[in-house]
Each structure stands twice: as C-alpha cells, then as structure tokens.
Design an enzyme around this catalytic site. Sequence first.
Site, mmCIF file in Angstrom:
data_model
loop_
_atom_site.group_PDB
_atom_site.id
_atom_site.type_symbol
_atom_site.label_atom_id
_atom_site.label_comp_id
_atom_site.label_asym_id
_atom_site.label_seq_id
_atom_site.Cartn_x
_atom_site.Cartn_y
_atom_site.Cartn_z
ATOM 1 N N GLY A 206 0.684 -1.199 0.028
ATOM 2 C CA GLY A 206 -0.089 -0.023 0.053
ATOM 3 C C GLY A 206 0.766 1.278 -0.069
ATOM 4 O O GLY A 206 1.973 1.347 -0.644
ATOM 5 N N ASP B 265 2.785 2.506 2.343
ATOM 6 C CA ASP B 265 3.888 2.131 2.781
ATOM 7 C C ASP B 265 5.072 1.738 1.773
ATOM 8 O O ASP B 265 6.219 2.091 1.633
ATOM 9 C CB ASP B 265 4.117 1.101 3.843
ATOM 10 C CG ASP B 265 5.173 0.921 4.979
ATOM 11 O OD1 ASP B 265 5.950 1.958 4.852
ATOM 12 O OD2 ASP B 265 5.253 -0.024 5.482
ATOM 13 N N GLY C 183 -7.253 1.094 4.555
ATOM 14 C CA GLY C 183 -6.771 0.167 3.382
ATOM 15 C C GLY C 183 -6.976 -1.287 3.964
ATOM 16 O O GLY C 183 -7.773 -1.598 4.587
ATOM 17 N N TYR D 245 -5.706 -2.519 6.474
ATOM 18 C CA TYR D 245 -6.210 -2.626 8.235
ATOM 19 C C TYR D 245 -7.554 -2.641 8.393
ATOM 20 O O TYR D 245 -7.997 -2.734 9.629
ATOM 21 C CB TYR D 245 -5.594 -1.452 9.027
ATOM 22 C CG TYR D 245 -3.927 -2.031 9.062
ATOM 23 C CD1 TYR D 245 -3.493 -2.770 8.371
ATOM 24 C CD2 TYR D 245 -3.257 -1.232 10.090
ATOM 25 C CE1 TYR D 245 -2.005 -3.008 8.628
ATOM 26 C CE2 TYR D 245 -1.814 -1.231 10.045
ATOM 27 C CZ TYR D 245 -1.148 -2.338 9.378
ATOM 28 O OH TYR D 245 0.124 -2.513 9.767
#
Length: 179
Positions: free
Chosen positions: A37, A39, A129, A131
């Site tokens: 994502g 990150d 997302g 999570y």
Amino acid sequence: MSTLSAVEVTLVRGDITRQTVDAVVNAANSSLLGGGGVDGAIHRRGGPEILAECRKLRASHYGGGLATGRAVATTAGRLDARWVVHTVGPVWSAAEDRSALLESCYRTSLRVAAELGARTVAFPAISTGVYGWPMDDGARIAVRTVLAEAAAPVEEVRFVLFDAAAYDEFERALAAARA
C-alpha cells in the site's frame, strides 16, 4: 478547504508520493522496513535512503518496531518532501474500540512534523486500506483530529486520497466538521 483552527485543510485525489510538501506521512507497518500500500509506494519512490534510516531506527530506539499510534521521522529520500513521518495505524476491530489509537496517529504525526518545522503535511487515509478501518469513520477521525490538533508551524494539512470513494468520504467529513 477549511481554515478552522488556523490550518488550511485540503483534499487531493491522487498519489501521495507525488506531493510537494515538507512532510509526507507514511501509513507504515511496525517494522518500519516497508510493506504494501502507501508504505510500499513511499519506500519505492523515496528510494533506499528511507529504508537505510529506518534500519538505523530499528537498530537503536525501535528494536521491537514502532508501536501503534506513534510516529517517527526519516529523510524523504527522492520524494519531493523533506521528511517522511512514519506512523503505525491500528487494525480495525468490530469488537474493540481502537479509535484513540487512530487519533494518536494523526496527533503524533502532526507533533513530529511541527517539531521538524514542517509547514505543509500530506496524510493518507491511515488504516483504511488493508487494516480494514471503515472509510467514513476513518475520515471523520482524521478530519476531527487534524482540525483540533494542528498548530504552528503547520499551515496546511493535505489529505491525499487514492480514489473517488475515499475523497467523497473525506469531503463529507470536512463539511460536517465545518457545520
């Protein structure tokens, strides 16, 4: 846009790695070593300098990783920013209220950015997302927290939203906060 709390709040549909700001907030995983994502995108576009500083953090103060709701800064590498502020969002749970942890992500990221002297900060929709945080609630928490917590030297907070659905939820949350 909003000028509540003397901070301009802007919504942008697009790619957070393409923003020209002082600080980009990364929805990091606790390892600080990259992931998927937002990150992964920040690490890929920012280049190896970000990962090198994250490894140094892991070797010193954050040997066990970064705790959920906390934030720490590194260089922005090749991004058009000065810093990346890494924060670890909570995984959404229907059985447990973790909203204070999500609020803490925004609050501590703003504090770290302000301590660095950042005037412009770009945020993704943290935890919404993989999570699993519901976008409408995530948007409400993000907007409310930023309007309550942002302070000098931060002048602009930009929510950079990947798709139209996220943009629409943040637009609704911002309108409700102004009402």
